[in-house]
Every structure is written in C-alpha cells, then in structure tokens.
Design an enzyme around this catalytic site. Sequence first.
Site, short mmCIF file in Angstrom:
data_model
loop_
_atom_site.label_atom_id
_atom_site.label_comp_id
_atom_site.label_asym_id
_atom_site.label_seq_id
_atom_site.Cartn_x
_atom_site.Cartn_y
_atom_site.Cartn_z
N ASN A 106 0.82 -1.19 0.00
CA ASN A 106 0.00 0.00 0.00
C ASN A 106 0.86 1.25 0.00
OD1 ASN A 106 -1.84 2.03 0.40
ND2 ASN A 106 -2.95 1.02 2.04
N ASP A 107 1.43 1.56 1.15
CA ASP A 107 2.14 2.83 1.28
C ASP A 107 3.31 2.96 0.30
OD1 ASP A 107 0.37 3.55 3.27
OD2 ASP A 107 1.59 2.68 4.84
N VAL A 108 3.97 1.84 -0.02
CA VAL A 108 5.13 1.93 -0.91
C VAL A 108 4.73 2.21 -2.35
CG1 VAL A 108 6.60 0.47 0.52
CG2 VAL A 108 5.24 -0.57 -1.30
#
Lengths: 476, 109
Positions: free
Chosen positions: A402-404
């Site tokens: 997600n965040d990456v």
Amino acid sequence: MTALGTVFLQTKDFIYAAYIVAFALLIYGMTGLTGPKTAVRGNKIAAVGMAIAVVATLLREHEFSGSGTVWLILLGVVIGTAVGVPAALKVRMTAMPQMVALFNGVGGGAVALIAWIEFRHHFGGGYPLRVEIFELFGAIVGSISFWGSNIAFGKLQEILPSRPIKLPGRAQTVVNVGLFLVAVASAIVLSSGTHSQALFILGILVVSAILGNLVVLPIGGADMPVVISLLNAFTGLSAAATGVGLDNPVMIVAGMIVGASGTILTNLMAKAMNRSVPAIVAGGFGGEVSAPVSASSDGRSYRSTSAQDVAIQLAYARQVVVAPGYGMAVAQAQHAVRALEKALEAKGVIVKYAIHPVAGRMPGHMNVLLAEADVPYDLLREMDDINPEFPRTDVTLVIGANDVTNPAAESDPGSPIYGMPSLEVDRSAAVVVLKRSMASGFAGIDNPLFYDPKTSMLFGDAKASVTELTAEVQAL
Amino acid sequence: MDSLVILIAVLVLAGFVGYTVISKVPNTLHTPLMSGTNAIHGIVVLGGLLLMAESSGFLEKLLLVIAVAFGTINVVGGFLVTDRMLEMFKGKRREEPAAAPKPDGSEGS
C-alpha cells in the site's frame, strides 16, 4: 595428548591465535554474503569461525575443571540448542522478522546478564574506570536491546497490537529522555564509586529495560524494518563493548561487524522512507492520521473488478509487473504468485517484480519470500531499476502493498509520507490492486492510487485471489 | 602499549572493516545478512563461558547459565535460519514444513 601438548593448547598465545583465526573466518564469511551464489558457503565459514572461538575459549577452562563449571556450561548450551534449533528449523519464512527479533533479543539479554555478573565480580573497586565505561555501555544497551526486541517480536507476532502505543503528545519523548538520563547518571555514580553498587547496577538494568519497552511500543509495524536493524546494531555494539571489558578481541571484532551492518541497514531503511532515524524512534507514525479514515466519504469512487477480467488483462499484456508488500507475506501468497508468474510466462508475458526497500517488515523481506517460492532473482528489480519501466508496463499487480505504491508520496506535500521514494505504479497503463478491503494501509494514510481511473480493485485474500487468477489465466 | 588502547584500536578498525564488507551486500540479501550478523553477535556467549569459572553463588551461576543459553540460541538459531534462507536463494528446493508452530518466546529470566 601429552601433558606438554595440553599445556601448549592452553597458553594465552595459542588461544589468542585461535581467536585471530576465528575473527578472520567471520569476516571472510561475511564477504561471501555479497552474492547469492557464495552466500551459503560464507555463512558456513562464519559459523566455523564462531565454533573455533567457542572451543578456544573453552580451552581456558582447564583452570577450573572439576568445579562443576563444565557441567553448567553444558547445561546452558544444551538448553540453548534445544530451544534454538527447532525454532530455526521450523519457522516459516513469513515469520522471519519476528524470529530475527527474538534471536536479537536473547543476544542482548546475554550481554546485559554478562555485564551484570562482571560488575558483581568487581564490587569494591579494583576495576579501572575506563573498562567500567565499556561494561556499563554494554549493560544499558544490551538491556534496551533485549526488551526492545521482545516488544518488536510481540508486535510482529501480533501478541501485541502493532499500532503505535504511546503517551499523549510529547510526554513520551520526555519520559524516554528522562529514563535515558537516569540510566547514564546511575552509570556515572556507579563508576565513581558508591556503597550500594549492587543496587545501582540493578537499577541501571531495570531503567534500561523500561526504556527498551517504551522506545519500541510507540513504533508502528511499518517502521519495524528500521527498528529491527537498529536493535541489531545495538546488540552488536554492546557485544563489542563487553569484549573490551573482558579483554576479548574476537568479541570486539564480531560485535563491531554487526554494529556496522546494523547501522548501514538502519540508514538505508530510513532513507528509503525519507525519514530520519530519530524521527522513527520517536515513534507514533500514523497514529494521529489514522483516526478518521475516511476511505470514500469525500465522494471518490473506486472500481471493483473480478478475477476473470484481470486474468484477461494479464494474459494479453506484454509486460506485467508485480509489486508485493506485507500483505503477500501475511497471506503466504508467495508460492501462488510464483505459479501465476509461470502461467503468464507460458503465455509469453514478461513478468517482473518491483521490490521496494521497505516492503514488508524487515530489510529484504520480499526477496526472501520470493526466493522461497523459487522466483529467479534476476526477475526481482529494485525500485530505481523498475521505476523507469512502469510507463512500458501494461498491467501492474499490487499484491498486499500500500504505502510503498502511494503516489501521494510524490505529489501531495500534505501527505505524511510526502518525499518517501515510492514505486511509481500509477505510470503503468493499468493497475490492479489485490486487497482485503478498502481499509487504509498500516500507516493509516489514504492512498489516491485506489481512486485512480486506471486502477481496479480485486478484493479478497491475496492467496485465494492469486490462485483464482492463475486458474483463469490457464483456462484462457 | 597499553592493552586497552590496543583493544580500542581493534574496535575502531573492525568497525571500518565491517562497514566496508557489509556495504557490498546487495538489497536482495539484506534479510539473510541481518539474520547472519544476528547470529554473529551471539559471540557474547564467550563472555558467559569466561565468567562461569569465576562465578560463585547460586544467583551468579543461574544468571550465567541463562546467559549461555541465550547466547547459544542466538548463535545456533541464527546460523541455521540463515542457512535455510540462503539455500532458497541458491534455487534448490527444500521441504518447507507446512504448518510450523510459533517460535516460543524465551523471555524468562
């Protein structure tokens, strides 16, 4: 063996020579880790170095044979082997971060205990201050490392909640700094000579233990790669310091190698997240942001898709990039992903993997999982190599990451992860995100990628979804 | 030369050697690197071995047995787990236990 031979083997010179061989092997073994082909041998060489160091140390024990020492040592070794070997042989690759945390913790615990005993032996003076400094360093850092690693283990094993647990506002920082100062002050009092040394050394260990707990509790699961490498460095440095106290060169060299490696990895991880190590250790990342997770409240819509549609997209693509994340580890989907890759390759699709440096819960986590699933390592591309490829990619499959992959890291200065180098998956022609639900990522940060018109969402367990995709692709 | 000075020289030099060697390890191998170096700091077990002989009293002996056990877990477990991981990078298939029990926390002291 003749008496003369025995005496020779027990001289300080011989033991020191063995130590030199031991640390040379440790260093040589580590150089083997620079390539996947030499790494297995390197690790074994390092293990041999370690064995030589242990045997050489035991040669010294002749001075006390008969006092039961040998049996006590044997007892410790047997207990350690009985616990360590089965754990190491049975742990699943997905559980590797907590295993490393646990092994790191026991190492730190050993350092702290040894420092404690060292002090007990030298109560009442007779020990040079400059040596005491190293030992006190070992006591403080070893204790922090033991307790910190245990908390990290608890979080990764999900015994403890992995969200940040902290005191409100800046109170946490104040308390932590205060505890650290108490530990250092006690160390100074202790080394300058006091009547209640036994109490002070215990106090130092306890304060450091509390500090270790408080430092790691506020750190969120996504920051674990940094924390684990930092604690690894700590244990290494404390082992080296103990080596100075005990006049033991092999402990110094081994400890410093670990210290250096942990420091390098910590910096790499922090850089990959565009955050400073102190900011990560201060913790609480994402804690405040996550409160109102308003996934679709602002009217944005996302597109849900089916495995059949995605399979068609994938099978007729020229190039597919897989961007895995912690979700793949949790779902144990690595073997399924490999099967999908093979099915696609059979259709003439080029498949590559995009590996973000902090994907997962420890440095290189995705690489290990994919290696376990037999993915050839030349298909694994690092972020800087794969980012220019996204515009040429037909479909990017985001599996549990997600965040990456968050484009806000690049485009939205208001985002908490603004500036963090990310996988530019939104540059590819189409993106398919495999996810359980619309819940935001670990850091609690909204991901605009999900609302991109190019993106479609395939909800469900990553392993089940990928297996279904594979079946659909093969059926085409 | 003072032996402490020599020890500190060793400390500093080893730091540089470690830095140089480890800098060359590629990202792919960072997890095995971490667990391999993790095994190496189990070298503290030597401290336990050295002190065991000088120790007296039940408390000290007990603590040292724990320290030696901890150090052994660290060394033996660390090297084994690293070996398992690295074998995978070699591309050789090995049997993976399907459902392994969770590693038991040995936090007691």
